[in-house]
Structure formats: C-alpha cells, structure tokens
Scaffold this motif. Structure first.
Motif, PDB file in Angstrom:
ATOM      1  N   PHE A  32       0.885  -1.015  -0.030  1.00  0.00           N
ATOM      2  CA  PHE A  32      -0.184  -0.075   0.066  1.00  0.00           C
ATOM      3  C   PHE A  32       0.823   1.242   0.138  1.00  0.00           C
ATOM      4  CE2 PHE A  32      -3.088  -2.749   2.159  1.00  0.00           C
ATOM      5  CZ  PHE A  32      -3.969  -3.230   1.142  1.00  0.00           C
ATOM      6  N   LYS A  33       2.228   1.172  -0.258  1.00  0.00           N
ATOM      7  CA  LYS A  33       3.108   2.178  -0.469  1.00  0.00           C
ATOM      8  C   LYS A  33       3.032   3.041   0.692  1.00  0.00           C
ATOM      9  CE  LYS A  33       2.880   2.728  -5.463  1.00  0.00           C
ATOM     10  NZ  LYS A  33       2.021   1.156  -5.527  1.00  0.00           N
ATOM     11  N   THR A  34       3.294   2.119   1.784  1.00  0.00           N
ATOM     12  CA  THR A  34       3.504   2.937   3.164  1.00  0.00           C
ATOM     13  C   THR A  34       5.041   2.747   3.706  1.00  0.00           C
ATOM     14  OG1 THR A  34       1.125   2.274   3.654  1.00  0.00           O
ATOM     15  CG2 THR A  34       2.529   3.028   5.550  1.00  0.00           C
ATOM     16  N   LYS A  35       5.592   3.891   4.048  1.00  0.00           N
ATOM     17  CA  LYS A  35       7.099   3.702   4.365  1.00  0.00           C
ATOM     18  C   LYS A  35       7.093   3.068   5.696  1.00  0.00           C
ATOM     19  CE  LYS A  35      10.888   6.847   5.314  1.00  0.00           C
ATOM     20  NZ  LYS A  35      11.299   8.114   5.743  1.00  0.00           N
ATOM     21  N   VAL A  36       8.003   1.882   5.681  1.00  0.00           N
ATOM     22  CA  VAL A  36       8.473   1.161   6.709  1.00  0.00           C
ATOM     23  C   VAL A  36       9.976   1.465   6.987  1.00  0.00           C
ATOM     24  CG1 VAL A  36       8.903  -1.004   7.649  1.00  0.00           C
ATOM     25  CG2 VAL A  36       7.024  -0.604   6.092  1.00  0.00           C
ATOM     26  N   GLU A  37      10.121   2.261   8.387  1.00  0.00           N
ATOM     27  CA  GLU A  37      11.199   2.922   8.728  1.00  0.00           C
ATOM     28  C   GLU A  37      12.255   1.761   9.284  1.00  0.00           C
ATOM     29  OE1 GLU A  37      10.252   5.878  11.308  1.00  0.00           O
ATOM     30  OE2 GLU A  37       9.588   7.328   9.709  1.00  0.00           O
ATOM     31  N   LYS A  38      11.668   0.803  10.172  1.00  0.00           N
ATOM     32  CA  LYS A  38      12.565   0.050  10.608  1.00  0.00           C
ATOM     33  C   LYS A  38      11.930  -1.617  10.772  1.00  0.00           C
ATOM     34  CE  LYS A  38      15.227   2.298  14.089  1.00  0.00           C
ATOM     35  NZ  LYS A  38      15.413   2.423  15.739  1.00  0.00           N
ATOM     36  N   PHE A  39      12.707  -2.707  10.532  1.00  0.00           N
ATOM     37  CA  PHE A  39      12.279  -3.964  10.615  1.00  0.00           C
ATOM     38  C   PHE A  39      13.191  -4.581  11.615  1.00  0.00           C
ATOM     39  CE2 PHE A  39       9.979  -7.646   8.202  1.00  0.00           C
ATOM     40  CZ  PHE A  39      10.365  -8.717   9.188  1.00  0.00           C
ATOM     41  N   TYR A  40      12.832  -4.997  12.745  1.00  0.00           N
ATOM     42  CA  TYR A  40      13.603  -5.642  13.823  1.00  0.00           C
ATOM     43  C   TYR A  40      13.361  -6.987  14.277  1.00  0.00           C
ATOM     44  CZ  TYR A  40      17.668  -2.208  14.419  1.00  0.00           C
ATOM     45  OH  TYR A  40      18.608  -1.271  14.048  1.00  0.00           O
ATOM     46  N   LEU A  41      14.376  -7.654  14.465  1.00  0.00           N
ATOM     47  CA  LEU A  41      13.980  -8.889  15.474  1.00  0.00           C
ATOM     48  C   LEU A  41      14.679  -8.298  16.716  1.00  0.00           C
ATOM     49  CD1 LEU A  41      13.667 -12.093  15.839  1.00  0.00           C
ATOM     50  CD2 LEU A  41      15.974 -12.216  15.380  1.00  0.00           C
ATOM     51  N   PHE A  42      13.956  -8.727  17.957  1.00  0.00           N
ATOM     52  CA  PHE A  42      14.280  -8.252  19.130  1.00  0.00           C
ATOM     53  C   PHE A  42      14.226  -6.720  19.191  1.00  0.00           C
ATOM     54  CE2 PHE A  42      16.936 -12.249  19.239  1.00  0.00           C
ATOM     55  CZ  PHE A  42      15.792 -13.177  19.248  1.00  0.00           C
ATOM     56  N   PHE A  43      14.331  -6.322  20.564  1.00  0.00           N
ATOM     57  CA  PHE A  43      14.249  -4.764  20.683  1.00  0.00           C
ATOM     58  C   PHE A  43      15.692  -4.333  20.581  1.00  0.00           C
ATOM     59  CE2 PHE A  43      10.081  -6.312  21.908  1.00  0.00           C
ATOM     60  CZ  PHE A  43       9.176  -5.441  21.135  1.00  0.00           C
ATOM     61  N   ASP A  44      15.682  -2.747  20.021  1.00  0.00           N
ATOM     62  CA  ASP A  44      17.041  -2.212  20.022  1.00  0.00           C
ATOM     63  C   ASP A  44      16.960  -1.212  20.937  1.00  0.00           C
ATOM     64  OD1 ASP A  44      15.226  -0.957  18.353  1.00  0.00           O
ATOM     65  OD2 ASP A  44      16.610  -0.052  17.130  1.00  0.00           O
TER      66      ASP A  44
END
Length: 438
Positions: A32-44
C-alpha cells in the motif's frame, strides 16, 4: 549440552515466528506504499547488535529478546514518536491511508501466524499421520492418583466426553478435563457426569498436572537393559508381567509401584511368554529400578492423511489449538484454580524443550506457539495489534478517527498492562526456580 540445545531450539522458534509475524505487517504496508522505517528482530533499546539500511528501511537485530517490531511511518506505536506525529501527514504515512488498508496492515501479523500453524499442522499430518491414544475406547480405562481423585475421577473410568463433547484423543481429554466444567465417564457399566471443581483443578495446577491421570495398559516389557537385574533374571522384551510374589499384577502402574517400593528386596516375578506363564526371581537394586523399559504404546493408533485430506485436518487442528488457548485464559483468570501461578515465561518454556534435537517437537511447538501469538496479539489491548484494530474498527463504524491524544494514552496504558503481565510471568519463572532449592 542439553541446556544449550533447549536454548537454541527456543530462540530459533521464537526468531522465526517473530520475523514472519512482522513480515505480515511489512508486506501489506509496502504493497500500500506505506513507508517502513525499521524491521527488527528483538528490541534495540538504546543500541542494536546488527543493523543495515536497505532503501528506506533499516533492518536489524536488537539485544533485548522480547519479540520484534516494524516501525511504520505515521503510526503511534511503542516508539511513541510524537515528534513525527506533530508534523503534517505525508501521503506515504500510515495515518494517511484509508482505514481498510490500515486494518489489513495491522491484521497481517496474526494472519501470517495462523496460516503458518495451518501449514505446519497440515504438513505434519500428511508426512507423519496422526498417532494418538483413543480416549473413549481405552481397553482398561484410566489410572488416577490422589489429585485425579479430588477431581472426582476413579481408576478404571472410561472417559466419554468433556463438556458434552466426545473426546477422541487421550491427550485432548486430559487437557479438556483441566480446562472444562464437567466430564462424562463410564464407571462400573454406568454413565455419569462429574462436575470439575475449581478446588480439584487447583490441586492439578499445584502439581503442574503430572500424572493426575494416565491410561492403564498391560505390564508388557519393551526393552531390557543389558547387565541389569532384569537381564540377569532372564526377562526378555515382549514378556508380560502377570504377578509378583504370588499376587496378581495386571497393569504397568501396579508393576512400577511394587518394584519402586521394594529396594534391596527379592521379588518372585510371574510373566507370560509365548502363551505360557513362567517365574523368575531377582533382587531389586537400591534405586528401585530393575532395568526394564515398559511398553506404553500398545494402545496407540495412527490415522494416515492424503494431501487433500491433510489441509482441512490441519485447519481443524489449528482451530482446536486456538479454542484450547481461549479456554486456558478462562482458567488462568479464575484465581481459585491457582492456574496463574503456573504461567510460564521464557525460562519456563526453555525447560519444556527436549534436551536432544527433535524435529517433530520443533514443528509442533512452533505451530502451537504461532497460534498462541496470533491469539495474544489480537486481544483488544492498546500496544498490541488487537488494540490498533479496535481503534480502527471504531473509526470505520463511527466515521471518526480517535484523536492522537487518545491513541497515545491508549498506547501508554497498554504498555503498562503488558509490562505488568511480563513481570508476573518472569516472577513465576524465577519463583519456580527458587522453589527447587527450598
């Protein structure tokens, strides 16, 4: 080595589930052309172990192994990025998209979790079939201990139904009794329905359900340990124990009880081999074990599934697991059962893993936990997917968006609730460890 295997298995299962869950949000967001800023496994929190930016998205692994996340631009989430929300909406932000698109994005994670469980269960049924002990046709009924008796059960009962529903499998009947309200049994030729009291369930949970109910089977020897007391006495695999010291013994539990309570004592064991009853004598070693493995599998049946049969059967299995988890919540929140004391966190779950690698367990546990994550995330608690869905449904029905202040407050309340639940879960884990040394 056993603990290392347990930890690796648990971390691998959780990592796969988290990545696929977040991918369920990521893919429709990108579609849907939505910006995804981060993709993380576990929390940073404060820093990450690994990170790399590809295009507009930063991919990484955090140091805090409590799940994972995707950070979608223009969305009030656990990052609480109010600075971004103070700016005018951009067309590529989450908040600028139609409500139906936002709903699909938010439901993507739980959808993937459920589909994954369905796929795994279908594959296992197609590959391995379904092996189980039939609950409603046990030849010799059930065996219960004092805890099972407090629930109202008796040794020799035939389990017919739980809450009016026929029980096909013994393991499902056991779980059903723990979670249900009443059980129907056949006792001395008569059918009767027994209410399952909260007090009886409290006893079951206090002992973590260990052996409060098992199925009875003949005392047949499966394997003899080399140079053991049994081996020296001439016992062989396939022998069926029928008596000890002149007293009849019919079932595995009776045999185990007599042997276990007779260290350093001589026993005369009667056994049936090739249709003839014979006798031998042995002295039970100090540890109360004579070196035999008993055959618990003589009642097992296996149902085979073709490819097209396995697909609906896998779906039914997923729904059954989901239903059982909903019932578990009912029992957990009933404080009189004490079930909340047995809720397991990461430490407790690691202890459930086998000490040697078992692929069947691995896939079964992943499927079960995937359904659990789907159910947990769909709960209408702000900070979970279900909380976002709740606000979106309100918007779609009323035609009005909740204010950003309401969303922020809800996020904070949801976060506090989740942290409280995690504190209880970790507290249970730690207390259960402490109790082992008391």
């Amino acid at each position: 080595m056993g603990l290392f295997t347990q930890i690796v298995m648990f971390v691998l299962i959780i990592s796969i589930l988290v990545i696929l869950h977040e991918l369920g949000h990521f893919l429709p967001a990108k579609y849907f052309k939505t910006k995804v800023e981060k993709f993380y496994l576990f929390f940073d929190v404060k820093f990450s172990l690994i990170k790399k930016k590809i295009g507009e998205t930063e991919y990484g692994i955090g140091w805090l192994p409590l799940g994972g996340y995707v950070k979608i631009a223009g969305m009030i989430d656990e990052s609480m990025d109010t600075e971004q929300m103070a700016k005018d909406p951009e067309p590529w932000e989450f908040r600028s998209k139609p409500a139906w698109q936002r709903l699909i994005i938010m439901l993507g994670g739980v959808t993937v979790n459920f589909l994954l469980a369905w796929l795994i269960y279908s594959a296992l049924l197609f590959n391995n079939g379904d092996t189980y002990i039939p609950a409603d046709s046990l030849k010799y009924g059930i065996q219960v201990d004092s805890v099972g008796e407090k629930l109202g059960l008796r040794t020799g009962d035939q389990i017919l139904a739980v809450d009016g529903k026929r029980t096909k499998k013994f393991n499902e009947a056991t779980l059903g009794i723990i979670l249900g309200d009443e059980v129907t049994v056949k006792r001395d030729g008569q059918e009767m329905t027994i209410p399952l009291s909260d007090e009886g369930k409290a006893e079951v949970f206090a002992t973590q359900g260990r052996n409060f109910m098992t199925y009875r089977t003949k005392a047949r020897l499966l394997e003899i340990v080399e140079n053991s007391a049994a081996s020296k006495a001439g016992l062989q695999a396939g022998d069926e124990i029928v008596g000890i010291n002149g007293e009849p013994v019919q079932y595995v539990q009776e045999f185990m009880q007599v042997v276990g309570s007779s260290p350093n004592k001589e026993l005369t064991i009667s056994y049936k081999r090739d249709g003839r009853v014979q006798q031998t004598s042995l002295v039970v070693p100090e540890e109360g074990k004579i070196g035999v493995y008993l055959d618990f599998d003589d009642l097992r049946v296996t149902e085979e599934y073709g490819f097209f049969e396995a697909i609906p059967a896998g779906f039914s299995r997923s729904i059954q697991v989901l239903t059982d988890q909903v019932k578990q919540f009912k029992v957990i929140f009933n404080t009189s059962t004490g079930a909340y004391k047995q809720v397991k966190g990461p430490i407790g779950i690691v202890e459930m893993m086998p000490e040697s690698w078992n692929w069947t367990f691995f896939w079964n546990f992943m499927a079960m936990f995937s359904v659990w994550l789907a159910f947990l995330n769909v709960l209408p608690i702000p900070a979970l997917d279900g909380g976002h869905v709740m606000f979106l449904l309100y918007e779609m029905i009323s035609g009005r968006k909740p204010s950003e202040k309401v969303l922020e407050t809800g996020q904070i309340i949801g976060f506090v609730i989740l942290m409280g639940l995690m504190a209880v879960v970790f507290g249970n884990d730690i207390w259960n460890i402490i109790k082992k040394f008391l």
